[in-house]
Every structure is written in structure tokens, then in C-alpha cells.
Design a protein around this motif. Sequence first.
Motif, short mmCIF file in Angstrom:
data_model
loop_
_atom_site.label_atom_id
_atom_site.label_comp_id
_atom_site.label_asym_id
_atom_site.label_seq_id
_atom_site.Cartn_x
_atom_site.Cartn_y
_atom_site.Cartn_z
N CYS A 140 42.42 27.97 54.02
CA CYS A 140 42.72 27.39 55.33
C CYS A 140 42.71 25.86 55.34
N ASN A 141 42.27 25.24 54.27
CA ASN A 141 42.13 23.78 54.28
C ASN A 141 42.73 23.16 53.02
N GLU A 142 43.25 21.98 53.19
CA GLU A 142 43.70 21.19 52.04
C GLU A 142 42.45 20.58 51.41
N MET A 143 42.11 21.04 50.24
CA MET A 143 40.88 20.57 49.59
C MET A 143 41.01 20.72 48.08
N ALA A 144 40.13 20.04 47.38
CA ALA A 144 40.13 20.13 45.91
C ALA A 144 39.64 21.51 45.50
N ILE A 145 40.38 22.15 44.59
CA ILE A 145 40.05 23.49 44.13
C ILE A 145 39.86 23.44 42.61
N PRO A 146 38.79 24.00 42.08
CA PRO A 146 38.57 23.98 40.63
C PRO A 146 39.65 24.77 39.90
N PRO A 147 39.98 24.40 38.69
CA PRO A 147 41.00 25.14 37.93
C PRO A 147 40.52 26.55 37.58
N PRO A 148 41.40 27.52 37.56
CA PRO A 148 40.99 28.90 37.22
C PRO A 148 40.84 29.07 35.71
N LYS A 149 40.10 30.09 35.35
CA LYS A 149 39.95 30.48 33.94
C LYS A 149 40.73 31.77 33.72
N LYS A 150 40.84 32.15 32.48
CA LYS A 150 41.62 33.34 32.13
C LYS A 150 41.11 34.56 32.90
N PRO A 151 42.00 35.29 33.54
CA PRO A 151 41.57 36.45 34.33
C PRO A 151 41.17 37.64 33.47
N ALA A 152 40.43 38.54 34.06
CA ALA A 152 40.10 39.79 33.39
C ALA A 152 41.36 40.63 33.25
N TYR A 153 41.37 41.53 32.25
CA TYR A 153 42.53 42.40 32.03
C TYR A 153 43.82 41.59 31.98
N SER A 154 43.83 40.49 31.23
CA SER A 154 45.01 39.63 31.24
C SER A 154 46.21 40.27 30.56
N ASN A 155 45.98 41.37 29.87
CA ASN A 155 47.12 42.15 29.37
C ASN A 155 46.78 43.63 29.47
N LYS A 156 47.80 44.46 29.31
CA LYS A 156 47.60 45.89 29.53
C LYS A 156 46.72 46.52 28.47
N LYS A 157 46.66 45.93 27.28
CA LYS A 157 45.78 46.46 26.24
C LYS A 157 44.32 46.33 26.68
N ASN A 158 43.97 45.16 27.22
CA ASN A 158 42.60 44.97 27.70
C ASN A 158 42.29 45.93 28.83
N PHE A 159 43.27 46.14 29.68
CA PHE A 159 43.06 47.04 30.80
C PHE A 159 42.83 48.46 30.32
N MET A 160 43.64 48.91 29.35
CA MET A 160 43.48 50.26 28.82
C MET A 160 42.18 50.40 28.05
N ASP A 161 41.73 49.31 27.38
CA ASP A 161 40.44 49.36 26.70
C ASP A 161 39.32 49.58 27.70
N ALA A 162 39.40 48.88 28.83
CA ALA A 162 38.40 49.07 29.88
C ALA A 162 38.45 50.48 30.42
N ASP A 163 39.67 51.01 30.55
CA ASP A 163 39.87 52.37 31.04
C ASP A 163 39.17 53.37 30.12
N SER A 164 39.47 53.29 28.80
CA SER A 164 38.90 54.24 27.87
C SER A 164 37.40 54.05 27.72
N SER A 165 36.94 52.79 27.82
CA SER A 165 35.51 52.53 27.74
C SER A 165 34.77 53.16 28.89
N THR A 166 35.35 53.07 30.06
CA THR A 166 34.71 53.63 31.25
C THR A 166 34.69 55.14 31.21
#
Length: 422
Positions: free
Chosen positions: A377-403
Amino acid sequence: MWYGDLIDMKLYSDDGEDLYVRLAGSELDSSPKRKKLVLILALTVIPTTLLLFSCGYCLRKRKNEKKGNAGGHARESTYGNFSNVSVKSSDLPLFNLGDVVIATDDFSESNKLGEGGFGPVYKGTLRNGKQIAVKRLSRNSGQGIEEFKNKVALIQQLQHRNLVRILGCCIQGEEKMLIYEYMQNKSLNYFIFDRTRRVLLDWRKRFDIIIGIARGVLYLHHDSRLRIIHRDLKASNILLDDEMNPKISDFGMARIFKGNQTQGNTNRVVGTYGYMSPEYAIDGLFSVKSDVFSFGVLLLEIISGNRNNSYHNPDSNLMGHAWQLWNEGKSLDLLDSSIADSCPTNEVLRCIHVGLLCVQENVTSRPTMLSVVSMLCNEMAIPPPKKPAYSNKKNFMDADSSTSGAGSYSINEMTATEVHAR
């Protein structure tokens, strides 16, 4: 007991008169042996009766507790931890089953709005003309009547313009139903993921929906009487009223925290893949930051018009694609092409930036919902993001099988069913 004067009966007859007096049996035999027998019986029969009554009460109470806990962790996972919070349910509006049957035309298929893991949802019209949505809970939920009433009474206390309002419930026999206000425009996924209907949501309307959802989650986390973690934020659980205002619905998996408690864990992971934070999907740990992660995914979906877990790129999901575009300086390419020509660039970029901050893998790196609302809602300084979780489908499927491979964790696959809500 005599009334009047005591008269000698001999005055009326030479031979006297027979006089019959009714006495208690104990008065006729007052021997010490009999008194002792009566005392023994009194001292044995009364305590024994009390003991049997107490044992029967305890056994019945334990049986009811076991019945209420049927399914163990399944009950916790499907209805949340509402039993440990005391509320008054005496003022809870109870609907008559006959009225609900009439309102839904005996739960006809023509009135069916959708069906999820907890049961089908029907549209209904009361006798006064008021339209309602009826969620008919499945009978194998394992939830007791009192816990169900407690949960409904708690949800009823949540009052916010971006939360669906519960009108009451219906309980009769094994039937347990939730009665909600009816949402004319169904759910967000009905529009955002449809090639034809998505054009009805221009950027201004999408931005208003984003802000409304954020404020609703902020209320749950910070402003409501109890801190509530929704645990199932997704497009199908965001309903739209006749003015396209968003309302968060379906608190079936919500957890309530008291005081300063901010996180918890569970032995049974439930939810919808694509929206679940990695710490929850893999380790069963959830917190307010789990909802922040789900909100970030939802934010990116609203901007792009694409589902996270069914993104068209075979090697990447929506989060990974957004991260790649961010690093290449092409974030605006994420925007839904149907509205790309009429969007304020700075506002879109800020929303994408906030979305990427919300889906970061590290829990501590994600902002709180209070910060999210402020940044949006405001114009303000925002910190830069870091690499997201499950950044590719392999990571996502690994989490799937792990769970799913972990012995103590499992996924309630029914909750992944797409709900065409009211």
C-alpha cells in the motif's frame, strides 16, 4: 397418632373391642440381630451402588473421548485445534434440517456448487428469500458434536469484511452442516484461471483483490481475538461477492494459537501442493509464515493468471519462472497478457517483488502480513528477494516424495480437489 380424647374401649363392651394398629415392619422386630443385619446392608449396598455408578460414568466419558478422537491426527488435520478454546455456543444460530432440505431442494445436483475434501457445497434459498451456501460435512470426519459447535461459534466471532460470514449450522443425527452467506461470483479461480472470464478482472480489480486478501490474513494473524493460521489459502478458497470483493473462506484446516504462540507442528500434513511452504510440507512445521508463503503464491497467480503447480513450462513452476524473470530484469513479462496494456508499471513490479519475498525458502526471511500490507500500500524501500522455495519442478517433486514417503506424515489428497465454490 390420636385425634381427640383417648377413650378406654372397655367402656363400650364387656368383652372389649379389637383395635388394629398399622406399624412399620422394623417396629415389630427390634431384635439386636436384625438391627445389625440392616446396618450391614446399608453400609455395603449404598457404597457399592455409588461405586458402580462412578465406574459407569467414567467408562462412558472415556468412550465418548475416544469417539471424538477417532482418526487420531486426522481430526486435528481436518478441523483444526478448536477444542482447546472455550466459547459460549448458546447463542449459536441452529438451522432446522427440514428447512435446509427445502432450501436446497433436497440437496439436488442442480444446486451443487462444488465438492472438496470435507464434503459438497450447495446453494440454498430460505423461505424469506435469503440465499445461503450449505457445506454438508462428510460423516467420517471424526469430529464430535460439542467440538463442532465450538468451532462454528469461534468462526462466527471472526468479523472482517474480507472473511466469509458464517450464519450458523445444522446438527441432526449424523448430519453436520455449515451455513454461510452466499457469494454471487463464486471463487477467484473461477475467473483468474479461465481464458474467457479472466478479462473481467482488470489490473485495478486484481490489485483490490490482492489487498483485500492481505488484509483478511492480517486480521487472522494479528487483529482477531485469537491468532489463527488458515493453512489452506488458495484461489478456490477466495470467494467473490457481487462487487467482486474477496472473502477468505473454508477454515476447515485452521489452527488457533493463544497468547504469544506463533508456531506449531503436526504429525499429519494436509493442504494443497503448490501453496504449501517447504517447512510444512516436509517437516509438518507451520506458523504465520506458512500463510505468508501461500499468500505469495496466490499473489503471483493473480498477477500472471497461471496456476503455480500446473505451469506450462515443463522444467519450472510459476515461482521459478518469476524468479528467473526477476534476475533477467523482465518481471513485467509475468503479467497476464490480457491486461498488460493497462497496468501501472511500478505497482505491478512492487506486487511481484512482494510475492517473491513471501515465497522465500527461509522462514525468517519472509515478511509478516503486517509488513506485506504496508509494502503493497505504500511507496517504500523493499529488501531484495532471495531464491524461492521449489524454484523448479524437480525440487517440488522431491519435496512431494519426501513428504509422502515419511512414515509419520501424509497428505490429505482430497483437499487438493478443486472446489467450484459459491
